[in-house]
Structure formats: structure tokens, C-alpha cells
Design an enzyme around this catalytic site. Structure first.
Site, PDB file in Angstrom:
ATOM      1  N   HIS A  84       0.856  -1.187   0.000  1.00 25.69           N
ATOM      2  CA  HIS A  84       0.000   0.000   0.000  1.00 25.69           C
ATOM      3  C   HIS A  84       0.900   1.248   0.000  1.00 25.69           C
ATOM      4  CE1 HIS A  84      -2.489   3.127   1.906  1.00 25.69           C
ATOM      5  NE2 HIS A  84      -3.505   2.523   1.308  1.00 25.69           N
ATOM      6  N   ASN A  91       1.150   3.768   1.764  1.00 23.22           N
ATOM      7  CA  ASN A  91       1.624   4.206   3.079  1.00 23.22           C
ATOM      8  C   ASN A  91       2.740   3.330   3.632  1.00 23.22           C
ATOM      9  OD1 ASN A  91      -0.197   6.227   3.021  1.00 23.22           O
ATOM     10  ND2 ASN A  91      -1.480   5.472   4.681  1.00 23.22           N
ATOM     11  N   LYS A  92       2.931   2.146   3.062  1.00 20.15           N
ATOM     12  CA  LYS A  92       3.932   1.223   3.600  1.00 20.15           C
ATOM     13  C   LYS A  92       5.335   1.649   3.145  1.00 20.15           C
ATOM     14  CE  LYS A  92       0.668  -0.820   5.674  1.00 20.15           C
ATOM     15  NZ  LYS A  92      -0.381  -1.606   5.111  1.00 20.15           N
ATOM     16  N   ASN A  93       6.367   0.983   3.669  1.00 21.63           N
ATOM     17  CA  ASN A  93       7.741   1.454   3.403  1.00 21.63           C
ATOM     18  C   ASN A  93       8.165   1.302   1.946  1.00 21.63           C
ATOM     19  OD1 ASN A  93       7.464   1.645   6.168  1.00 21.63           O
ATOM     20  ND2 ASN A  93       9.599   1.086   6.588  1.00 21.63           N
ATOM     21  N   ALA A  94       7.533   0.369   1.219  1.00 20.62           N
ATOM     22  CA  ALA A  94       7.725   0.272  -0.229  1.00 20.62           C
ATOM     23  C   ALA A  94       6.352   0.009  -0.835  1.00 20.62           C
ATOM     24  CB  ALA A  94       8.677  -0.859  -0.587  1.00 20.62           C
TER      25      ALA A  94
END
Ligand SMILES: *Cc1c(COP(=O)(O)O)cnc(C)c1O
Length: 376
Positions: free
Chosen positions: A180, A182-185
Site C-alpha cells: 500500500h 503508506n507502507k515502506n515500499a
């Protein structure tokens, strides 16, 4: 007008944009060679284990439950302090989520609370690495092995986190990640599942696309009721470039978090009483930086703090309200008081901005704004 600082923002470089344009011009835009390449790169990243990608982290979790044979009549032990996807997928496969409280320090599932919650119907444990801080994998697997349970790691937030020198995903049973934005990748939307062997991977492919099994030149069979969970090549192209930069992104997040601790250390925090996250620079990928407000009736409440910070241009977030207090879950019998630590966190936890393109002066600005907002 004040400068707006978002809660998070993906770092998309020009190379990624060019790569997406190339896929769009290629004549093949849905699942194809880019998906295969993304899976191969992910497999390398996770020490050679089989990996398949899906159109969301939620799909990945649901398919993991199906691979583990979790269905009607089964119970899955999990945490109430997570994104509601974690327990919704347990309901989706017809099983029953069994919540236990969190450890108030790590904010992850309280491993001591798991054994008492195990019944003859328990099939699996589904831990979550909240904000990227890994659940203790040694104790987790000791529990799982001794009770003969599967583990479906909801590692949606912990891409690049480490346990005892091993990347999360390179060890363990079924390990699920989300891409997603918002995640780190990110792959815009998307997720992946790390599995134990090719048999599981082949079954995951069937669940991913209508159960279809192709053979020979023109033959097809369907053995399981699969869904429509495949990732596009456009999304995979984004994911490939993001994965190449994950260590750099996570290192930058760590630097910014060091600055958060430095700035918070300068302040007279005891007056305001906020609980800081575990100061970890070895295991966590720092997916989020979260403080927990005191919840004292005479202190500023979370809503007020968020409003005051927003007035200075700073976005904050809530990750997450305790799941068992949502109407859907209350109807299944949970109520206030069941999990005091998760409820306190759910009412008072506050996520501060954290993303690789932030600056250290942004961090100072956030902390100053927070301290001001906390004043009575
Ligand atoms: C993001 C997330 C998910 C779901 O991932 P999606 O890609 O949004 O479907 C599940 N569990 C946790 C803990 C998450 O943070």
C-alpha cells in the site's frame, strides 16, 4: 498560510515513472513478465523462498489462511491493535478471530497471553509487527511448534525489519507483506506472500486467479474456488523499483526517528506524560513513529491534539482503534474492558509524520507542534 506536512508520502523517482510508461506502451499491462520479475526479486530478497504477489496485502493474508487450511470452525489468535484487515480476513474464510491483549511496551500481541487462549479449535496464530517492530520470533515459533499451530505473519508493516540478523520473511511459516502507498515500499496497491514450498506457491496461484490450472497447450481445470487477486504489470514495475530502494528508505526512516528521540528528549515530557515507542535501531524498519498520550481527563485529548497540530499544518493519524470495539466485533460478543492495554492504546495512540523525503527540520517542527498542542 502554513506549509502542509503530510503524515506520509511515497518516494516515486523518475526512473519508476519511465518504467511505468514503458509497460503501458508494451502492449501487455496486466499480470505478465513484470509480475514474474517482481516475484523473482522478492524471492531473492527473502533468501530464495517462494513468493507470489497479489493486488493487496489483504488478499495475501486471506490466501495465506486458505493455504493453511483455516476455515469454518477454526480459531485464529491475533491482536486487537492492528489494521482491521488482519481480523476481517479471518472472518472472510469463515473462521473465528480470538483476540488477546497487547504488551503495552512493544504494542504487539502479548505472547504470554497466547497459551491460555489456545483451544482444540485453534489452528493458527496471526501476529502483527506494529509500526515495523518485530514480534519476538523465537518465542512465537516455540509456542507454535509446541501447540502444533500454523503461523501467518501479518508483516504488512515490517518489510526490511530484522529478527536475530534475519530479514522478516526470510524465516518463519507464511509471511505476508503489503505494498500500500503508506507502507515502506509500494506498488500503488499490492502485497506478497512468502511461502514454504512450491506446492503452496502453486496453490496460491490458483486462489489468486479463479482457481485456474492450465496444462498442455489448451487444457484447463479448476479445483479450488479462487478469486481475482492478481497484480498488474504496471503495479509490479513500481514495486520492482521500490524494492531496489527499500534499504535506503528504511535507513532514512531510522535517521529521522533518531531525530524524533533527540527532539523529544529536549522537552519537558514528564509534565505531559506521553509514552514513546521502544527505542530500537536494529530490528524495526520504523514504518511508523507513534506516541501514546496519557489519556488523563485533565490533559488535552487526542482529538484536540490532532486538531491543534492540523492548525499548524501537520497531519497526524490513528493506527489503530482497538478492533474488538467495532460494531461488527461487539456483535460477536466482545466489549469494553476485555483488553485494557489495547483499548488504552486504541484511544490514545497518535502517529506522527514519517517518510523518507522528510527533513530533520520537519521533525523539529512536528515535535514543537506536538508539545504546544499538549499544553492544557
Ligand atoms: C496495510 C495492512 C494490511 C492490509 O494491506 P493492504 O495492502 O492495504 O490490503 C494488513 N495488515 C496490516 C497490519 C496492515 O498495516
Amino acid at each position: 498560510m502554513v506549509d502542509h506536512l503530510p503524515l506520509t508520502r511515497p518516494t516515486i523517482d523518475e526512473e519508476t515513472i519511465a518504467e511505468v510508461a514503458k509497460v503501458l506502451r508494451s502492449g501487455w499491462i496486466t499480470s505478465g513478465p513484470k509480475v514474474k520479475e517482481f516475484e523473482a526479486r522478492l524471492s531473492d530478497y527473502f533468501g530464495g523462498r517462494p513468493v507470489r504477489v497479489f493486488n493487496s496485502g489483504t488478499a495475501s493474508l486471506e490466501i495465506a489462511l486458505r493455504l493453511a487450511g483455516v476455515g469454518p470452525g477454526d480459531e485464529v489468535i491475533t491482536t486487537p491493535l492492528t489494521w482491521v484487515a488482519t481480523s476481517n480476513v479471518i472472518l472472510a474464510v469463515g473462521a473465528k478471530p480470538v483476540f488477546v491483549d497487547i504488551d503495552p511496551v512493544t504494542r504487539n500481541i502479548d505472547l504470554d497471553a497466547i497459551s491460555p487462549a489456545i483451544t482444540p479449535s485453534t489452528k493458527a496464530i496471526m501476529p502483527v509487527d506494529l509500526a515495523g517492530l518485530p514480534v519476538n520470533r523465537d518465542r512465537l515459533y516455540e509456542l507454535a511448534v509446541s501447540h502444533n499451530l500454523r503461523v501467518i505473519e501479518d508483516a504488512a508493516q515490517s518489510l526490511g525489519s530484522v529478527w536475530n540478523g534475519s530479514r522478516i520473511g526470510s524465516i518463519g511459516d507464511l509471511v505476508s507483506f503489503s505494498f500500500h502507498p503508506n507502507k515502506n515500499a509500494t506498488s500503488i496497491e499490492g502485497g506478497c506472500l512468502v511461502m514454504n514450498d512450491e506446492t503452496e506457491a502453486k496453490l496460491a496461484e490458483q486462489y489468486r486467479l479463479q482457481g485456474v490450472l492450465r496444462s498442455g497447450v489448451d487444457e484447463m481445470d479448476v479445483k479450488v474456488p479462487g478469486g481475482k487477486f492478481n497484480l498488474t504489470d504496471v503495479a509490479a514495475a513500481v514495486g520492482i523499483n521500490q524494492l531496489a530502494r527499500i534499504d535506503e528508505f528504511n535507513m532514512r526512516r531510522r535517521e529521522l526517528v533518531r531525530e524524533y528521540f533527540r527532539q523529544l528528549d529536549r522537552q519537558e515530557i514528564p509534565d505531559f506524560k506521553i509514552a514513546l515507542p521502544v527505542m530500537d535501531f536494529e530490528r524495526s524498519n520504523w514504518h511508523m513513529f507513534q506516541v501514546i498520550l496519557s489519556g488523563d481527563p485533565d490533559a488535552a485529548g487526542r482529538g484536540d491534539v490532532m486538531k491543534r497540530m492540523a492548525e499548524t499544518g501537520i497531519s497526524t493519524g490513528v493506527h489503530y482503534p482497538a478492533i474488538h470495539l467495532f460494531s461488527l466485533y461487539r456483535r460477536a460478543g466482545w466489549r469494553e474492558g476485555d483488553f485494557p492495554h489495547a483499548e488504552h492504546a486504541g484511544r490514545n495512540i497518535l502517529t506522527l509524520p514519517l517518510f523518507p523525503s522528510m527533513t530533520t527540520s520537519d521533525v523539529k517542527r512536528v515535535v514543537d507542534s506536538l508539545i504546544n498542542a499538549l499544553k492544557p
